[in-house]
Design an enzyme around this catalytic site. Structure first.
Site, PDB file in Angstrom:
ATOM      1  N   GLU A  58      -5.241  -0.135  -7.859  1.00  0.00           N
ATOM      2  CA  GLU A  58      -4.222   0.828  -8.276  1.00  0.00           C
ATOM      3  C   GLU A  58      -3.108   0.048  -8.952  1.00  0.00           C
ATOM      4  O   GLU A  58      -2.599  -0.928  -8.375  1.00  0.00           O
ATOM      5  CB  GLU A  58      -3.614   1.530  -7.052  1.00  0.00           C
ATOM      6  N   HIS A 100      -2.358  -2.954  -6.408  1.00  0.00           N
ATOM      7  CA  HIS A 100      -2.853  -2.610  -5.070  1.00  0.00           C
ATOM      8  C   HIS A 100      -4.375  -2.663  -4.970  1.00  0.00           C
ATOM      9  O   HIS A 100      -5.080  -1.842  -5.560  1.00  0.00           O
ATOM     10  CB  HIS A 100      -2.339  -1.202  -4.684  1.00  0.00           C
ATOM     11  N   SER A 126       0.822  -1.206   0.000  1.00  0.00           N
ATOM     12  CA  SER A 126       0.000   0.000   0.000  1.00  0.00           C
ATOM     13  C   SER A 126       0.855   1.254   0.000  1.00  0.00           C
ATOM     14  O   SER A 126       0.320   2.344  -0.069  1.00  0.00           O
ATOM     15  CB  SER A 126      -0.925  -0.017   1.207  1.00  0.00           C
ATOM     16  N   ASN A 162      -3.758   6.109  -0.736  1.00  0.00           N
ATOM     17  CA  ASN A 162      -3.268   6.306   0.634  1.00  0.00           C
ATOM     18  C   ASN A 162      -2.596   7.654   0.847  1.00  0.00           C
ATOM     19  O   ASN A 162      -2.525   8.144   1.969  1.00  0.00           O
ATOM     20  CB  ASN A 162      -2.347   5.162   1.028  1.00  0.00           C
TER      21      ASN A 162
HETATM   22  N1  CAA Z   1     -16.735 -10.465   0.670  1.00  0.00           N
HETATM   23  C1  CAA Z   1     -17.820 -10.456  -0.117  1.00  0.00           C
HETATM   24  N2  CAA Z   1     -18.826  -9.557   0.020  1.00  0.00           N
HETATM   25  C2  CAA Z   1     -18.728  -8.655   1.021  1.00  0.00           C
HETATM   26  C3  CAA Z   1     -17.617  -8.613   1.891  1.00  0.00           C
HETATM   27  C4  CAA Z   1     -16.581  -9.560   1.686  1.00  0.00           C
HETATM   28  N3  CAA Z   1     -15.480  -9.582   2.444  1.00  0.00           N
HETATM   29  N4  CAA Z   1     -17.810  -7.595   2.770  1.00  0.00           N
HETATM   30  C5  CAA Z   1     -18.991  -7.013   2.466  1.00  0.00           C
HETATM   31  N5  CAA Z   1     -19.541  -7.655   1.417  1.00  0.00           N
HETATM   32  C6  CAA Z   1     -20.774  -7.285   0.694  1.00  0.00           C
HETATM   33  C7  CAA Z   1     -22.025  -7.579   1.458  1.00  0.00           C
HETATM   34  O1  CAA Z   1     -22.451  -8.887   1.247  1.00  0.00           O
HETATM   35  C8  CAA Z   1     -22.969  -6.545   0.880  1.00  0.00           C
HETATM   36  O2  CAA Z   1     -23.473  -6.996  -0.382  1.00  0.00           O
HETATM   37  P1  CAA Z   1     -24.787  -6.330  -1.096  1.00  0.00           P
HETATM   38  O3  CAA Z   1     -24.404  -4.951  -1.522  1.00  0.00           O
HETATM   39  O4  CAA Z   1     -25.047  -7.246  -2.232  1.00  0.00           O
HETATM   40  O5  CAA Z   1     -25.863  -6.319  -0.058  1.00  0.00           O
HETATM   41  C9  CAA Z   1     -22.094  -5.339   0.650  1.00  0.00           C
HETATM   42  O6  CAA Z   1     -20.756  -5.846   0.557  1.00  0.00           O
HETATM   43  C10 CAA Z   1     -22.158  -4.360   1.786  1.00  0.00           C
HETATM   44  O7  CAA Z   1     -21.859  -5.028   3.006  1.00  0.00           O
HETATM   45  P2  CAA Z   1     -22.718  -4.939   4.340  1.00  0.00           P
HETATM   46  O8  CAA Z   1     -24.165  -4.770   4.026  1.00  0.00           O
HETATM   47  O9  CAA Z   1     -22.307  -6.069   5.231  1.00  0.00           O
HETATM   48  O10 CAA Z   1     -22.137  -3.681   5.088  1.00  0.00           O
HETATM   49  P3  CAA Z   1     -22.076  -2.173   4.657  1.00  0.00           P
HETATM   50  O11 CAA Z   1     -23.170  -1.762   3.764  1.00  0.00           O
HETATM   51  O12 CAA Z   1     -21.868  -1.492   5.955  1.00  0.00           O
HETATM   52  O13 CAA Z   1     -20.715  -2.098   3.788  1.00  0.00           O
HETATM   53  C11 CAA Z   1     -18.404  -1.894   3.463  1.00  0.00           C
HETATM   54  C12 CAA Z   1     -19.498  -2.568   4.262  1.00  0.00           C
HETATM   55  C13 CAA Z   1     -18.471  -2.326   1.992  1.00  0.00           C
HETATM   56  C14 CAA Z   1     -17.079  -2.351   4.070  1.00  0.00           C
HETATM   57  C15 CAA Z   1     -18.599  -0.330   3.557  1.00  0.00           C
HETATM   58  O14 CAA Z   1     -18.705   0.064   4.895  1.00  0.00           O
HETATM   59  C16 CAA Z   1     -17.468   0.453   2.923  1.00  0.00           C
HETATM   60  O15 CAA Z   1     -17.421   0.631   1.716  1.00  0.00           O
HETATM   61  N6  CAA Z   1     -16.537   0.952   3.759  1.00  0.00           N
HETATM   62  C17 CAA Z   1     -15.363   1.684   3.293  1.00  0.00           C
HETATM   63  C18 CAA Z   1     -14.313   0.695   2.837  1.00  0.00           C
HETATM   64  C19 CAA Z   1     -13.084   1.378   2.335  1.00  0.00           C
HETATM   65  O16 CAA Z   1     -12.950   2.590   2.277  1.00  0.00           O
HETATM   66  N7  CAA Z   1     -12.115   0.553   1.927  1.00  0.00           N
HETATM   67  C20 CAA Z   1     -10.860   1.043   1.455  1.00  0.00           C
HETATM   68  C21 CAA Z   1      -9.912   1.093   2.572  1.00  0.00           C
HETATM   69  S1  CAA Z   1      -8.351   1.678   2.035  1.00  0.00           S
HETATM   70  C22 CAA Z   1      -7.550   0.346   1.484  1.00  0.00           C
HETATM   71  O17 CAA Z   1      -8.001  -0.775   1.524  1.00  0.00           O
HETATM   72  C23 CAA Z   1      -6.222   0.636   0.941  1.00  0.00           C
HETATM   73  C24 CAA Z   1      -5.078   0.463   1.837  1.00  0.00           C
HETATM   74  O18 CAA Z   1      -4.020   0.197   1.351  1.00  0.00           O
HETATM   75  C25 CAA Z   1      -5.163   0.705   3.288  1.00  0.00           C
END
Ligand code: CAA
Length: 291
Positions: free
Chosen positions: A152, A140, A119, A190
């Site tokens: 990315e 990424h 990352s 990031n």
């Molecule tokens: N595998 C498969 N499906 C998944 C899953 C997984 N691990 N996690 C969630 N889902 C699916 C759910 O089944 C659900 O599907 P539907 O849309 O078909 O209903 C959908 O994703 C949404 O999940 P939830 O209903 O359980 O929960 P939510 O609506 O609160 O969403 C979330 C959860 C998708 C994590 C949302 O909160 C979100 O987008 N959060 C921000 C995540 C983010 O910013 N990620 C980037 C981080 S930075 C990074 O990763 C880079 C780095 O280098 C640090």
């Protein structure tokens, strides 16, 4: 170049998501880790996450079974020799990643493309530790991998166009969208996201708001799906701190100094969801703010 067999190094949060999406897209996946337990846990998690997609009718039960059948696991890095593309998703520490590449390279075929899911670590520097800097790039993914649309793609100084085009084709085949970034500290996502999270921790540290008020302000005020502190717990506070350090050291600008409160949480071993405690305590449902 056609990619058929993909090696994934590391069965943690990112590695299991990467194996999941590649297997679902029809690639043969060989997942490697130093721990048998980690591999077994990853397979259990992939099974559960595929189930979620079946129950929401995103994929069929047959798709799930076929995807699982395409994933094999190994404790031996050398078994990744006959793969066409390797994605390293091991611990976010340069010494660990460099040691893995050094051990792996003698076993690889000349055509194999090597990538890292890092990352923030320099792709050019990682590539220089291998025998194929022109066939090396950053790949990424975002967490959770099966859900997030972005990959990315980061070219090191030596990455050739054929490698970039092959990886771009792979991103399309797994149904995601690529964004290209030059190889500078923390790339695009990031570089922008972590200073925001770090500023949220300063906002808490200076007493401007509580954990709840900061998170609900950003969720309701800017339509982010998670507040910055909740997101930090989700990513892992050790990872957030490591990325801030890469920005601080790599760009030599005090605006990237990690908040002392973030450092303190990491020193306490309160790393977020993975240790059940960070800015929230996950041992209770719903989680309770720790400040
Ligand atoms: N595998 C498969 N499906 C998944 C899953 C997984 N691990 N996690 C969630 N889902 C699916 C759910 O089944 C659900 O599907 P539907 O849309 O078909 O209903 C959908 O994703 C949404 O999940 P939830 O209903 O359980 O929960 P939510 O609506 O609160 O969403 C979330 C959860 C998708 C994590 C949302 O909160 C979100 O987008 N959060 C921000 C995540 C983010 O910013 N990620 C980037 C981080 S930075 C990074 O990763 C880079 C780095 O280098 C640090």
């Amino acid at each position: 170049m056609e990619i058929r067999k993909v090696g994934v190094i590391g069965a943690g949060q990112m590695g299991n998501g990467i194996a999941h999406v590649f297997a679902l897209a029809g690639y043969e996946v060989l997942m490697n880790d130093i721990s048998r337990d980690a591999l077994d846990q990853a397979l259990t998690l992939i099974d559960a996450n595929l189930d979620r997609q079946v129950s929401r009718e995103k994929i069929s039960a047959e798709d799930k079974a076929a995807a699982l059948a395409r994933i094999t696991t190994t404790l031996k890095l050398a078994d990744l020799g006959p793969t066409d593309l390797v994605i390293e998703a091991a611990t976010e520490r340069e010494t660990v990643k460099a040691a893995i590449f050094e051990d792996l390279v003698p076993h690889l075929e000349p055509h194999t493309i090597l990538t890292s899911n890092t990352s923030s670590i320099s792709i050019t520097r990682l590539a220089s530790r291998t025998d194929r800097p022109e066939k090396f790039m950053g790949f990424h993914f975002m967490n959770p991998v099966p859900v997030m649309q972005l990959v990315e793609l980061i070219r090191g100084i030596a990455t050739d166009e054929a490698t970039y085009q092959t990886c771009l084709g792979v991103v399309e085949r797994i149904g995601k969208t690529a964004s290209s970034s030059e190889d500078f500290p923390a790339f695009i996502v990031n570089r922008i996201l972590m200073p925001m999270i770090n500023e949220a921790v300063y906002t808490l540290y200076e007493g401007v708001g509580s954990v709840s008020s900061i998170d609900s302000a950003m969720k309701l005020g800017t339509n982010h799906p998670m507040g910055p502190l909740e997101l930090a717990d989700f990513i892992g506070l050790d990872t957030c701190l490591a990325i801030m350090n890469v920005l601080h050291e790599g760009l030599a600008d005090t605006k990237y100094r990690p908040c002392p409160l973030l450092t303190k949480y990491v020193e306490a071993g309160w790393l977020g969801r993975k240790t059940d405690r960070g800015f929230y305590d996950y041992r209770q449902d719903p989680p309770v703010p720790t400040r």
